[in-house]
Scaffold this motif. Structure first.
Motif, short mmCIF file in Angstrom:
data_model
loop_
_atom_site.label_atom_id
_atom_site.label_comp_id
_atom_site.label_asym_id
_atom_site.label_seq_id
_atom_site.Cartn_x
_atom_site.Cartn_y
_atom_site.Cartn_z
N TYR A 231 0.88 -1.18 0.00
CA TYR A 231 0.00 0.00 0.00
C TYR A 231 0.91 1.22 0.00
CZ TYR A 231 -4.12 2.86 0.89
OH TYR A 231 -5.14 3.78 0.77
N THR A 232 1.13 1.76 -1.18
CA THR A 232 2.23 2.72 -1.36
C THR A 232 1.79 4.17 -1.46
OG1 THR A 232 2.14 2.39 -3.77
CG2 THR A 232 3.65 0.98 -2.51
N THR A 233 0.53 4.45 -1.31
CA THR A 233 0.08 5.84 -1.43
C THR A 233 0.10 6.54 -0.07
OG1 THR A 233 -1.62 7.24 -2.47
CG2 THR A 233 -2.39 5.44 -1.07
N TYR A 234 -0.15 7.84 -0.10
CA TYR A 234 -0.10 8.66 1.12
C TYR A 234 -1.23 8.31 2.08
CZ TYR A 234 -0.61 12.84 4.04
OH TYR A 234 -0.74 13.70 5.11
N ILE A 235 -0.90 8.30 3.37
CA ILE A 235 -1.89 8.11 4.44
C ILE A 235 -1.77 9.28 5.40
CG2 ILE A 235 -2.66 6.66 6.35
CD1 ILE A 235 -1.47 4.26 4.93
N ASN A 236 -2.87 9.89 5.72
CA ASN A 236 -2.88 10.99 6.67
C ASN A 236 -2.27 10.52 8.00
OD1 ASN A 236 -3.62 12.89 8.70
ND2 ASN A 236 -5.32 13.60 7.42
N PRO A 237 -1.15 11.12 8.43
CA PRO A 237 -0.49 10.65 9.65
C PRO A 237 -1.33 10.81 10.91
CG PRO A 237 0.48 12.71 8.89
CD PRO A 237 -0.44 12.24 7.80
N GLN A 238 -2.27 11.74 10.89
CA GLN A 238 -3.13 11.91 12.07
C GLN A 238 -4.09 10.75 12.23
OE1 GLN A 238 -4.91 15.79 11.43
NE2 GLN A 238 -3.30 16.80 12.62
N LYS A 239 -4.51 10.17 11.10
CA LYS A 239 -5.42 9.02 11.14
C LYS A 239 -4.65 7.71 11.25
CE LYS A 239 -9.11 11.32 8.54
NZ LYS A 239 -9.94 11.29 7.30
N GLY A 240 -3.57 7.61 10.53
CA GLY A 240 -2.74 6.42 10.60
C GLY A 240 -3.21 5.25 9.75
N VAL A 241 -4.43 5.31 9.26
CA VAL A 241 -4.97 4.26 8.38
C VAL A 241 -5.74 4.93 7.25
CG1 VAL A 241 -5.15 2.56 10.25
CG2 VAL A 241 -7.11 3.99 9.70
N PRO A 242 -5.89 4.25 6.12
CA PRO A 242 -6.68 4.82 5.03
C PRO A 242 -8.17 4.89 5.41
CG PRO A 242 -5.35 2.96 4.28
CD PRO A 242 -5.33 2.93 5.77
N THR A 243 -8.87 5.86 4.86
CA THR A 243 -10.32 5.84 4.96
C THR A 243 -10.85 4.79 3.99
OG1 THR A 243 -10.68 7.46 3.19
CG2 THR A 243 -10.32 8.32 5.43
N VAL A 244 -12.11 4.47 4.12
CA VAL A 244 -12.71 3.47 3.24
C VAL A 244 -12.56 3.86 1.78
CG1 VAL A 244 -14.91 2.46 2.51
CG2 VAL A 244 -14.34 2.56 4.94
N MET A 245 -12.91 5.09 1.43
CA MET A 245 -12.87 5.49 0.03
C MET A 245 -11.44 5.61 -0.48
SD MET A 245 -15.96 5.28 -0.57
CE MET A 245 -15.72 5.57 -2.31
N GLU A 246 -10.51 6.08 0.37
CA GLU A 246 -9.10 6.12 -0.05
C GLU A 246 -8.61 4.71 -0.38
OE1 GLU A 246 -7.54 9.94 2.63
OE2 GLU A 246 -7.39 7.89 3.39
N PHE A 247 -8.95 3.76 0.45
CA PHE A 247 -8.54 2.38 0.27
C PHE A 247 -9.12 1.81 -1.02
CE2 PHE A 247 -8.95 -2.18 0.87
CZ PHE A 247 -7.76 -2.55 1.48
N ILE A 248 -10.40 1.99 -1.23
CA ILE A 248 -11.08 1.43 -2.40
C ILE A 248 -10.52 2.03 -3.69
CG2 ILE A 248 -13.30 1.34 -3.61
CD1 ILE A 248 -14.58 1.19 -0.76
N TYR A 249 -10.38 3.35 -3.74
CA TYR A 249 -9.90 3.99 -4.95
C TYR A 249 -8.44 3.64 -5.24
CZ TYR A 249 -14.16 6.78 -5.22
OH TYR A 249 -15.46 7.18 -5.34
N TYR A 250 -7.65 3.48 -4.17
CA TYR A 250 -6.25 3.08 -4.37
C TYR A 250 -6.18 1.73 -5.06
CZ TYR A 250 -1.67 1.11 -3.39
OH TYR A 250 -0.44 0.50 -3.52
N TYR A 251 -6.95 0.75 -4.55
CA TYR A 251 -6.86 -0.59 -5.11
C TYR A 251 -7.52 -0.71 -6.47
CZ TYR A 251 -4.34 -2.76 -1.34
OH TYR A 251 -3.34 -3.10 -0.47
N SER A 252 -8.58 0.04 -6.72
CA SER A 252 -9.18 -0.02 -8.05
C SER A 252 -8.19 0.52 -9.09
CB SER A 252 -10.50 0.76 -8.08
OG SER A 252 -10.30 2.13 -7.83
N ALA A 253 -7.46 1.59 -8.74
CA ALA A 253 -6.47 2.15 -9.65
C ALA A 253 -5.25 1.23 -9.79
CB ALA A 253 -6.02 3.52 -9.16
N LYS A 254 -4.78 0.67 -8.67
CA LYS A 254 -3.63 -0.22 -8.70
C LYS A 254 -3.89 -1.45 -9.55
CE LYS A 254 -0.57 -2.91 -5.65
NZ LYS A 254 -0.27 -3.34 -4.26
N ILE A 255 -5.06 -2.05 -9.36
CA ILE A 255 -5.39 -3.27 -10.10
C ILE A 255 -5.60 -2.97 -11.58
CG2 ILE A 255 -7.13 -5.09 -10.36
CD1 ILE A 255 -7.41 -4.97 -7.26
N LYS A 256 -6.18 -1.79 -11.87
CA LYS A 256 -6.40 -1.42 -13.28
C LYS A 256 -5.07 -1.31 -14.01
CE LYS A 256 -9.93 1.02 -14.20
NZ LYS A 256 -10.97 2.06 -14.35
#
Length: 259
Positions: A231-256
């Motif tokens: 999981y190589t994209t930016y993650i907000n350091p205050q949250k420490g984990v991706p949000t649901v939509m950040e996660f979904i869009y990252y993987y849809s783009a990565k897999i594409k």
């Protein structure tokens, strides 16, 4: 070897689980889904174009019934017709005759001495390749088969990516995430949680919560090296984990990019 894409329409959860357990012993099946709702089953046939359907006629613990499913299915302009295997407790010859007239290809009664889910699957396995071949007689059918194959490849890739970061199949949110990634792979939608919630008869909030829980689980339990590698994209350091939509869009783009 081509796999037979299979839809199971059954209202007894124990029977469904027995089918799922038995399918693991076969290498020529791909389970596209299960449902206890005849209307949903029709929609799943339109969406997944299965080669075969295991159909229970009396969906007492679900909604509708198998005869309604057969009637509605006969009214669809499908690129090809799935092989309909009726598996039922109903022993009425009249009912069986009606089912056949509506398009059922074969009937197995659950009260016969040698009945088991494994036996049903063995029967389907024995005719799997001929069933697949019989439905590939037109360009539209061939395109539908290609679409199924492409979708299998996509689903396998999504599953692999989720495995790599430790999102277990035991987590309720994993299936929701897989569906969401598949949807956004094909198109961006504004009501993603609502689409998935409707599919599983859940609330939007419960679907989103389950997906975030699955993501949080991975970031708590998977080693940091694996997370940074896959999981190589930016993650907000205050949250420490991706949000649901950040996660979904990252993987849809990565897999594409990878397919």
């Amino acid at each position: 070897m081509n796999k037979l894409n299979l839809l199971i329409v059954e209202d007894d959860i124990n029977t469904i689980n027995e089918y799922k357990a038995s399918i693991r012993n076969f290498d020529n099946f791909y389970l596209v889904g299960t449902t206890n709702n005849s209307s949903e089953a029709v929609n799943m046939v339109k969406e997944y174009c299965p080669h075969a359907v295991i159909l229970d006629l009396e969906l007492h613990l679900g909604s509708g019934n198998g005869l309604i499913f057969l009637k509605q299915l006969s009214e669809l302009a499908l690129p090809y017709k799935p092989f309909i295997l009726v598996v039922t407790n109903n022993i009425s010859n009249v009912t069986h005759s009606i089912a056949r007239n509506l398009g059922a290809d074969f009937v197995i009664t659950k009260n016969q001495n040698d009945f088991s889910c494994k036996m049903v699957l063995e029967f389907l396995s024995s005719i799997a390749q001929s069933t697949i071949n019989s439905n590939l007689n037109s360009s539209s059918a061939a395109q539908a088969a290609a679409d199924i194959s492409n979708r299998e490849t996509l689903r396998d890739k999504i599953s692999t990516e989720l495995d790599l970061i430790g999102i277990s199949s035991k987590l309720k949110g994993r299936q929701y995430l897989a569906d969401a990634i598949e949807i956004t792979y094909n198109q961006r939608v504004s009501n993603l949680c609502s689409i998935i919630a409707k599919k599983y008869s859940k609330t939007d909030a419960s679907v989103e919560r389950a997906m975030q829980t699955a993501i949080n689980h991975a970031w708590r339990n998977t080693d940091i090296e694996s997370l940074e590698r896959y999981y190589t994209t930016y993650i907000n350091p205050q949250k420490g984990v991706p949000t649901v939509m950040e996660f979904i869009y990252y993987y849809s783009a990565k897999i594409k990019k990878s397919l």
